[in-house]
Design a protein around this motif. Structure first.
Motif, mmCIF file in Angstrom:
data_model
loop_
_atom_site.group_PDB
_atom_site.id
_atom_site.type_symbol
_atom_site.label_atom_id
_atom_site.label_comp_id
_atom_site.label_asym_id
_atom_site.label_seq_id
_atom_site.Cartn_x
_atom_site.Cartn_y
_atom_site.Cartn_z
ATOM 1 N N CYS A 1 60.272 15.548 37.137
ATOM 2 C CA CYS A 1 60.508 14.292 37.290
ATOM 3 C C CYS A 1 60.822 13.915 38.856
ATOM 4 C CB CYS A 1 62.035 14.078 36.648
ATOM 5 S SG CYS A 1 62.228 12.604 37.304
ATOM 6 N N ARG B 1 65.281 21.510 31.472
ATOM 7 C CA ARG B 1 66.380 21.193 30.970
ATOM 8 C C ARG B 1 67.665 22.099 30.457
ATOM 9 N NH1 ARG B 1 66.527 15.861 30.327
ATOM 10 N NH2 ARG B 1 67.654 15.527 29.301
ATOM 11 N N VAL C 1 62.483 12.153 40.412
ATOM 12 C CA VAL C 1 63.869 11.761 40.737
ATOM 13 C C VAL C 1 64.237 11.904 41.626
ATOM 14 C CG1 VAL C 1 66.209 10.202 39.553
ATOM 15 C CG2 VAL C 1 64.154 9.837 38.670
ATOM 16 N N GLN D 1 71.245 7.554 37.184
ATOM 17 C CA GLN D 1 70.345 7.936 37.008
ATOM 18 C C GLN D 1 70.700 9.396 36.081
ATOM 19 O OE1 GLN D 1 69.827 7.345 40.525
ATOM 20 N NE2 GLN D 1 68.284 5.916 39.796
ATOM 21 N N ASN D 2 71.637 9.576 36.365
ATOM 22 C CA ASN D 2 72.672 10.533 35.235
ATOM 23 C C ASN D 2 74.217 10.204 35.069
ATOM 24 O OD1 ASN D 2 73.047 13.084 33.969
ATOM 25 N ND2 ASN D 2 70.992 14.006 35.919
ATOM 26 N N HIS E 1 72.803 12.203 30.683
ATOM 27 C CA HIS E 1 72.130 14.070 30.069
ATOM 28 C C HIS E 1 73.053 14.873 29.445
ATOM 29 C CE1 HIS E 1 70.394 17.994 30.704
ATOM 30 N NE2 HIS E 1 69.552 17.963 31.515
ATOM 31 N N GLN F 1 63.920 14.313 25.393
ATOM 32 C CA GLN F 1 62.146 15.046 26.026
ATOM 33 C C GLN F 1 61.469 15.691 25.084
ATOM 34 O OE1 GLN F 1 62.171 13.058 28.415
ATOM 35 N NE2 GLN F 1 63.748 13.097 29.359
ATOM 36 N N LYS G 1 69.342 17.737 38.405
ATOM 37 C CA LYS G 1 69.233 18.346 37.277
ATOM 38 C C LYS G 1 67.579 19.023 37.598
ATOM 39 C CE LYS G 1 72.345 17.609 34.282
ATOM 40 N NZ LYS G 1 73.344 17.781 35.313
ATOM 41 N N PHE G 2 66.919 18.217 38.609
ATOM 42 C CA PHE G 2 65.047 18.651 38.648
ATOM 43 C C PHE G 2 64.805 19.512 37.412
ATOM 44 C CE2 PHE G 2 67.996 19.002 43.069
ATOM 45 C CZ PHE G 2 66.783 18.654 44.095
ATOM 46 N N CYS G 3 64.771 18.020 37.108
ATOM 47 C CA CYS G 3 63.641 18.524 35.471
ATOM 48 C C CYS G 3 62.423 18.867 36.483
ATOM 49 C CB CYS G 3 63.771 17.394 34.367
ATOM 50 S SG CYS G 3 64.969 17.387 33.677
HETATM 51 FE FE1 SF4 Z 1 67.446 13.872 36.666
HETATM 52 FE FE2 SF4 Z 1 66.983 12.248 34.114
HETATM 53 FE FE3 SF4 Z 1 64.756 13.209 36.016
HETATM 54 FE FE4 SF4 Z 1 66.421 15.077 34.667
HETATM 55 S S1 SF4 Z 1 64.217 13.726 33.508
HETATM 56 S S2 SF4 Z 1 65.446 15.414 36.712
HETATM 57 S S3 SF4 Z 1 68.042 14.273 35.130
HETATM 58 S S4 SF4 Z 1 66.758 11.834 36.868
#
Ligand code: SF4
Ligand code: SAH
Ligand code: F3S
Length: 436
Positions: A166, A276, A168, A203-204, A237, A264, A161-163
């Motif tokens: 973030c 998002r 992750v 994570q998702n 998500h 968020q 997703k690359f928010c």
């Molecule tokens: Fe992925 Fe969640 Fe991080 Fe967004 S906040 S990039 S959906 S892990």
């Protein structure tokens, strides 16, 4: 036979790290390690770390510094760093803290037994690959005769997703789903060992695609396991909440009425800057559909205040969204700059502005959380009893809504789901009485 070596693992971060720590202990069990709960008598210390916010990453270095004395007393002691800081910083960890013998990323810990051989022969070991071989294929089956009534089970890892804020997607890599038949087998094994409630992790997690019908398909498959009483999943998500998953909340009795669905921010401008890919309105409509399927569902969320560019009005939009949704549980954080993420390039908000917003948001969320908990008084809930309480004759468990519930009960209730009438509400728990 030589005495078994002792392994101390300290876990930071999310539930996925809790699951990974268990699997790392199992992997090193094959090398003769047994778990210990103090660093003082360990032959190996592993810190399973989190990189999500700056404070989390810094904690690791201060913790490592504290092991200096131990290592001086016991030269054979090996110290390892696992998890998301290991993935993000790799070799840099050994440079900053020469005490560290081993660095292993979240996708390579099935290689720990070989890494243990290396460190025992005096070398340093580093593995932060995203290997072709799937760690779940190599790991031993869940070798534990008896377990508590609840367990985590990772079904999906990584995030695409690359928010903009973030780390992750960088520390955990691209989204990968485990095949449904393997998950089914692992779940069956857990249930055979006494588990009654499984929380599916990712994570998702609702982007799970290891089953043709996605996460809902997996949940319905697990629903058939006799002896499994409850299924939960986290974290989701909003854009991956499909129709089948929403419907399952209304029709699958084993699926618990609790959903962690982070948004968020309540400002469309900020949601866009966060990448998002949904608006506040999309989220509110989604919540309506979920509540139509399961009216009593308890909603939980995550919020970030002080994302770069957040104005007073943007923050007020977040407060309004919170009022509109009414959360039963929530987590909120000050924005923390993460190196390598797109938002890190943008001008940051002053600390006092972030502090003030966080306090206001947390006060509102606390009010909602307390109101939700208080509304349970007088109601009958179902509690899965997990352990004995501090007072004699008292047992503790969780309701469907994940509230901690105390009740006077015989020890035989452990591992059972029992009806409980809620009598009293205290700050972090509920007190109740067994109905039957
Ligand atoms: Fe992925 Fe969640 Fe991080 Fe967004 S906040 S990039 S959906 S892990
Ligand atoms: N995959 C999940 C959770 C990711 S991390 C999800 O999409 O919701 C858990 C929470 O930490 C996030 O929901 C977010 O609220 C918070 N978080 C992530 N990065 C952050 C950062 N740089 N600063 C502050 N909070 C952050
Ligand atoms: Fe932290 Fe990694 Fe989990 S950064 S929140 S331990 S995925």
């Amino acid at each position: 036979m030589s005495a078994p070596k002792k392994l101390f693992i300290k876990t930071y971060g999310c539930q996925m790290n809790v699951y990974d720590s268990e699997r790392m202990a199992e992997a090193l069990g094959a090398k003769g390690y047994v778990p210990t709960d103090t660093a003082d008598d360990a032959d190996m210390i592993l810190l399973n770390t989190c990189h999500i916010r700056e404070k989390a990453a810094e904690k690791v270095y201060s913790e490592l510094g504290r092991f200096k004395g131990l290592k001086a007393e016991k030269p054979d002691l090996k110290i390892g760093v696992a998890g998301c800081v290991a993935q993000a910083e790799g070799q840099e960890i050994m440079r900053r803290q020469p005490l560290v013998d081993l660095v292993v990323g979240p996708q390579s810990y099935h290689r720990l037994p070989a890494m243990d051989d290396a460190v025992r022969s005096g070398e340093k070991a580093l593995d932060t690959d995203f290997p072709e071989d799937d760690k779940f294929d190599t790991l031993r089956s869940r070798a534990k005769a008896k377990r508590g009534p609840t367990a985590f089970l990772t079904v999906q890892e990584g995030c695409d997703k690359f928010c903009a804020f973030c780390v992750v997607p960088y520390t955990r890599g691209a989204e990968v789903s485990r095949p449904a038949d393997r998950i089914f087998r692992e779940a069956q094994e857990l249930v055979d060992q006494g588990v009654r409630e499984i929380t599916l992790l990712g994570q998702n997690v609702n982007a799970y695609h290891g089953h043709p019908q996605g996460l809902a398909g997996l949940i319905w498959a697990l629903d058939k396991i006799d002896g499994l009483a409850r299924i939960r999943f986290t974290t989701s998500h909003p854009n991956d909440m499909d129709e089948a998953l929403i419907a399952a909340h209304g029709t699958c009795d084993k699926l618990m009425p609790y959903l962690h669905l982070p948004v968020q921010s309540g400002s469309d401008r900020i949601l866009k800057a966060m990448n998002r890919k949904h608006t506040a309105e999309n989220y509110l409509r989604l919540i309506e559909r979920i509540r139509a399927a399961r009216p009593d569902i308890l909603l939980s969320g995550d919020f970030i205040v002080g994302f770069p560019g957040e104005t007073d009005q943007d923050f007020e939009d977040t407060m309004q969204l919170v009022r509109d949704v009414h959360y039963g549980q929530a987590y909120s954080f000050k924005y923390s700059t993460r190196p390598g993420t797109p938002a890190a390039e943008k001008p940051q908000l002053p600390e006092d502005v972030m502090n003030e917003r966080l306090q206001r948001l947390q006060a509102l969320l606390r009010e909602q959380q307390q109101a939700t908990q208080a509304s349970m008084v007088g109601r009958e809930v179902k509690v899965l009893f997990e352990k004995a309480g501090r007072e004699v004759g008292q047992m503790i468990g969780k309701s469907e809504y994940l509230h901690a519930v105390y009740a006077k009960a015989p020890a035989e209730v452990l591992g059972q789901v029992r009806r409980v009438k809620i009598i009293e509400d205290s700050p972090n728990s509920l007190a109740g009485a067994l109905v039957d």
